[in-house]
Design a protein around this motif. Structure first.
Motif, PDB file in Angstrom:
ATOM      1  N   MET A   1       0.841  -1.184   0.000  1.00  0.00           N
ATOM      2  CA  MET A   1       0.000   0.000   0.000  1.00  0.00           C
ATOM      3  C   MET A   1       0.882   1.243   0.000  1.00  0.00           C
ATOM      4  O   MET A   1       1.966   1.241   0.576  1.00  0.00           O
ATOM      5  CB  MET A   1      -0.896   0.030   1.242  1.00  0.00           C
ATOM      6  N   ILE A   2       0.359   2.272  -0.606  1.00  0.00           N
ATOM      7  CA  ILE A   2       1.035   3.568  -0.626  1.00  0.00           C
ATOM      8  C   ILE A   2       0.121   4.609  -0.007  1.00  0.00           C
ATOM      9  O   ILE A   2      -1.046   4.743  -0.387  1.00  0.00           O
ATOM     10  CB  ILE A   2       1.412   3.986  -2.061  1.00  0.00           C
ATOM     11  N   ARG A   3       0.660   5.316   0.959  1.00  0.00           N
ATOM     12  CA  ARG A   3      -0.055   6.436   1.566  1.00  0.00           C
ATOM     13  C   ARG A   3       0.280   7.681   0.746  1.00  0.00           C
ATOM     14  O   ARG A   3       1.437   7.940   0.432  1.00  0.00           O
ATOM     15  CB  ARG A   3       0.401   6.628   3.008  1.00  0.00           C
ATOM     16  N   HIS A   4      -0.747   8.434   0.390  1.00  0.00           N
ATOM     17  CA  HIS A   4      -0.595   9.676  -0.373  1.00  0.00           C
ATOM     18  C   HIS A   4      -1.125  10.805   0.506  1.00  0.00           C
ATOM     19  O   HIS A   4      -2.332  10.880   0.779  1.00  0.00           O
ATOM     20  CB  HIS A   4      -1.386   9.574  -1.684  1.00  0.00           C
ATOM     21  N   LEU A   5      -0.221  11.655   0.976  1.00  0.00           N
ATOM     22  CA  LEU A   5      -0.576  12.774   1.845  1.00  0.00           C
ATOM     23  C   LEU A   5      -0.367  14.088   1.103  1.00  0.00           C
ATOM     24  O   LEU A   5       0.656  14.257   0.444  1.00  0.00           O
ATOM     25  CB  LEU A   5       0.302  12.785   3.102  1.00  0.00           C
ATOM     26  N   VAL A   6      -1.309  14.990   1.241  1.00  0.00           N
ATOM     27  CA  VAL A   6      -1.188  16.303   0.614  1.00  0.00           C
ATOM     28  C   VAL A   6      -1.630  17.354   1.634  1.00  0.00           C
ATOM     29  O   VAL A   6      -2.678  17.216   2.264  1.00  0.00           O
ATOM     30  CB  VAL A   6      -2.068  16.427  -0.652  1.00  0.00           C
ATOM     31  N   LEU A   7      -0.819  18.394   1.774  1.00  0.00           N
ATOM     32  CA  LEU A   7      -1.141  19.514   2.647  1.00  0.00           C
ATOM     33  C   LEU A   7      -1.206  20.779   1.800  1.00  0.00           C
ATOM     34  O   LEU A   7      -0.256  21.095   1.085  1.00  0.00           O
ATOM     35  CB  LEU A   7      -0.084  19.682   3.736  1.00  0.00           C
ATOM     36  N   PHE A   8      -2.328  21.479   1.892  1.00  0.00           N
ATOM     37  CA  PHE A   8      -2.558  22.689   1.106  1.00  0.00           C
ATOM     38  C   PHE A   8      -2.447  23.928   1.987  1.00  0.00           C
ATOM     39  O   PHE A   8      -2.954  23.951   3.107  1.00  0.00           O
ATOM     40  CB  PHE A   8      -3.965  22.671   0.499  1.00  0.00           C
ATOM     41  N   LYS A   9      -1.831  24.956   1.439  1.00  0.00           N
ATOM     42  CA  LYS A   9      -1.718  26.255   2.107  1.00  0.00           C
ATOM     43  C   LYS A   9      -2.383  27.294   1.210  1.00  0.00           C
ATOM     44  O   LYS A   9      -1.979  27.477   0.050  1.00  0.00           O
ATOM     45  CB  LYS A   9      -0.246  26.614   2.319  1.00  0.00           C
ATOM     46  N   LEU A  10      -3.414  27.940   1.713  1.00  0.00           N
ATOM     47  CA  LEU A  10      -4.072  28.995   0.942  1.00  0.00           C
ATOM     48  C   LEU A  10      -3.108  30.158   0.756  1.00  0.00           C
ATOM     49  O   LEU A  10      -2.347  30.506   1.668  1.00  0.00           O
ATOM     50  CB  LEU A  10      -5.336  29.475   1.651  1.00  0.00           C
ATOM     51  N   ASN A  11      -3.146  30.751  -0.417  1.00  0.00           N
ATOM     52  CA  ASN A  11      -2.308  31.920  -0.681  1.00  0.00           C
ATOM     53  C   ASN A  11      -2.762  33.091   0.189  1.00  0.00           C
ATOM     54  O   ASN A  11      -3.921  33.136   0.632  1.00  0.00           O
ATOM     55  CB  ASN A  11      -2.381  32.301  -2.159  1.00  0.00           C
ATOM     56  N   ASP A  12      -1.866  34.033   0.400  1.00  0.00           N
ATOM     57  CA  ASP A  12      -2.198  35.227   1.180  1.00  0.00           C
ATOM     58  C   ASP A  12      -3.427  35.908   0.594  1.00  0.00           C
ATOM     59  O   ASP A  12      -3.555  36.062  -0.626  1.00  0.00           O
ATOM     60  CB  ASP A  12      -1.027  36.210   1.178  1.00  0.00           C
ATOM     61  N   PHE A  56      -5.506  22.723   4.644  1.00  0.00           N
ATOM     62  CA  PHE A  56      -6.378  21.621   4.229  1.00  0.00           C
ATOM     63  C   PHE A  56      -5.498  20.399   3.998  1.00  0.00           C
ATOM     64  O   PHE A  56      -4.364  20.546   3.516  1.00  0.00           O
ATOM     65  CB  PHE A  56      -7.108  22.002   2.933  1.00  0.00           C
ATOM     66  N   ALA A  57      -5.994  19.229   4.346  1.00  0.00           N
ATOM     67  CA  ALA A  57      -5.195  18.011   4.205  1.00  0.00           C
ATOM     68  C   ALA A  57      -5.985  16.894   3.534  1.00  0.00           C
ATOM     69  O   ALA A  57      -7.201  16.779   3.720  1.00  0.00           O
ATOM     70  CB  ALA A  57      -4.727  17.527   5.575  1.00  0.00           C
ATOM     71  N   ILE A  58      -5.256  16.106   2.755  1.00  0.00           N
ATOM     72  CA  ILE A  58      -5.787  14.869   2.186  1.00  0.00           C
ATOM     73  C   ILE A  58      -4.910  13.736   2.681  1.00  0.00           C
ATOM     74  O   ILE A  58      -3.682  13.802   2.611  1.00  0.00           O
ATOM     75  CB  ILE A  58      -5.763  14.890   0.651  1.00  0.00           C
ATOM     76  N   ASN A  59      -5.551  12.689   3.178  1.00  0.00           N
ATOM     77  CA  ASN A  59      -4.874  11.478   3.619  1.00  0.00           C
ATOM     78  C   ASN A  59      -5.542  10.338   2.859  1.00  0.00           C
ATOM     79  O   ASN A  59      -6.729  10.076   3.060  1.00  0.00           O
ATOM     80  CB  ASN A  59      -5.035  11.308   5.131  1.00  0.00           C
ATOM     81  N   SER A  60      -4.799   9.702   1.967  1.00  0.00           N
ATOM     82  CA  SER A  60      -5.397   8.650   1.154  1.00  0.00           C
ATOM     83  C   SER A  60      -4.424   7.496   0.979  1.00  0.00           C
ATOM     84  O   SER A  60      -3.243   7.606   1.316  1.00  0.00           O
ATOM     85  CB  SER A  60      -5.810   9.205  -0.206  1.00  0.00           C
ATOM     86  N   ALA A  61      -4.935   6.404   0.439  1.00  0.00           N
ATOM     87  CA  ALA A  61      -4.088   5.240   0.190  1.00  0.00           C
ATOM     88  C   ALA A  61      -4.523   4.556  -1.101  1.00  0.00           C
ATOM     89  O   ALA A  61      -5.713   4.513  -1.432  1.00  0.00           O
ATOM     90  CB  ALA A  61      -4.162   4.255   1.349  1.00  0.00           C
ATOM     91  N   VAL A  62      -3.531   4.042  -1.802  1.00  0.00           N
ATOM     92  CA  VAL A  62      -3.751   3.261  -3.022  1.00  0.00           C
ATOM     93  C   VAL A  62      -2.941   1.972  -2.901  1.00  0.00           C
ATOM     94  O   VAL A  62      -2.050   1.860  -2.057  1.00  0.00           O
ATOM     95  CB  VAL A  62      -3.344   4.052  -4.285  1.00  0.00           C
ATOM     96  N   ALA A  63      -3.217   1.016  -3.764  1.00  0.00           N
ATOM     97  CA  ALA A  63      -2.612  -0.310  -3.643  1.00  0.00           C
ATOM     98  C   ALA A  63      -1.114  -0.323  -3.926  1.00  0.00           C
ATOM     99  O   ALA A  63      -0.349  -0.993  -3.226  1.00  0.00           O
ATOM    100  CB  ALA A  63      -3.328  -1.295  -4.559  1.00  0.00           C
ATOM    101  N   ASP A  64      -0.685   0.384  -4.966  1.00  0.00           N
ATOM    102  CA  ASP A  64       0.714   0.300  -5.379  1.00  0.00           C
ATOM    103  C   ASP A  64       1.065   1.509  -6.252  1.00  0.00           C
ATOM    104  O   ASP A  64       0.234   2.392  -6.464  1.00  0.00           O
ATOM    105  CB  ASP A  64       0.984  -1.021  -6.124  1.00  0.00           C
ATOM    106  N   LYS A  65       2.299   1.522  -6.776  1.00  0.00           N
ATOM    107  CA  LYS A  65       2.750   2.668  -7.571  1.00  0.00           C
ATOM    108  C   LYS A  65       1.932   2.840  -8.847  1.00  0.00           C
ATOM    109  O   LYS A  65       1.659   3.966  -9.263  1.00  0.00           O
ATOM    110  CB  LYS A  65       4.233   2.530  -7.902  1.00  0.00           C
ATOM    111  N   ASP A  66       1.539   1.754  -9.465  1.00  0.00           N
ATOM    112  CA  ASP A  66       0.705   1.860 -10.675  1.00  0.00           C
ATOM    113  C   ASP A  66      -0.646   2.493 -10.352  1.00  0.00           C
ATOM    114  O   ASP A  66      -1.155   3.321 -11.114  1.00  0.00           O
ATOM    115  CB  ASP A  66       0.513   0.495 -11.322  1.00  0.00           C
ATOM    116  N   ALA A  67      -1.230   2.099  -9.231  1.00  0.00           N
ATOM    117  CA  ALA A  67      -2.509   2.680  -8.816  1.00  0.00           C
ATOM    118  C   ALA A  67      -2.345   4.166  -8.499  1.00  0.00           C
ATOM    119  O   ALA A  67      -3.237   4.966  -8.794  1.00  0.00           O
ATOM    120  CB  ALA A  67      -3.069   1.930  -7.606  1.00  0.00           C
TER     121      ALA A  67
END
Length: 97
Positions: A1-12, A56-67
């Motif tokens: 499994m691969i965890r995909h994390l993204v953190l967003f920062k709103l512009n000024d 804002f944050a996204i925490n997700s998971a996919v099966a593998d690198k191809d996914a």
């Protein structure tokens, strides 16, 4: 499994309640149910007020690198990410677990 994390920062000068921001957050909230590669999906606004915090944050998971590649290339993901490009920057981390 691969965890995909993204953190967003709103512009000024950009606030969470602007219609374009609300729409972009909604697009990501719905994405987990649209992209079949997303085996786990959650996203939300940060609830703390600290200078180093992202908005804002996204925490997700996919099966593998191809996914992960299929997820990143999915038209719904491209459309959602495109909305955020107008008013935010972000950082990501992808790791196997």
């Amino acid at each position: 499994m691969i965890r995909h994390l993204v953190l967003f920062k709103l512009n000024d000068g950009v606030s969470r309640d602007e219609p374009r921001v609300v729409a972009a957050a909604k697009a990501f909230e719905e994405l987990g149910g649209i992209v079949p590669e997303a085996e786990f999906w959650e996203c939300a606004w940060n609830i703390t007020d600290r200078p180093i915090a992202y908005d804002f944050a996204i925490n997700s998971a996919v099966a593998d690198k191809d996914a992960l590649v299929r997820y990143l290339e999915h038209p719904a993901h491209q459309a959602a990410a495109g909305q955020w490009r107008e008013f935010a920057t972000w950082v990501i981390a992808d790791y196997e677990f």
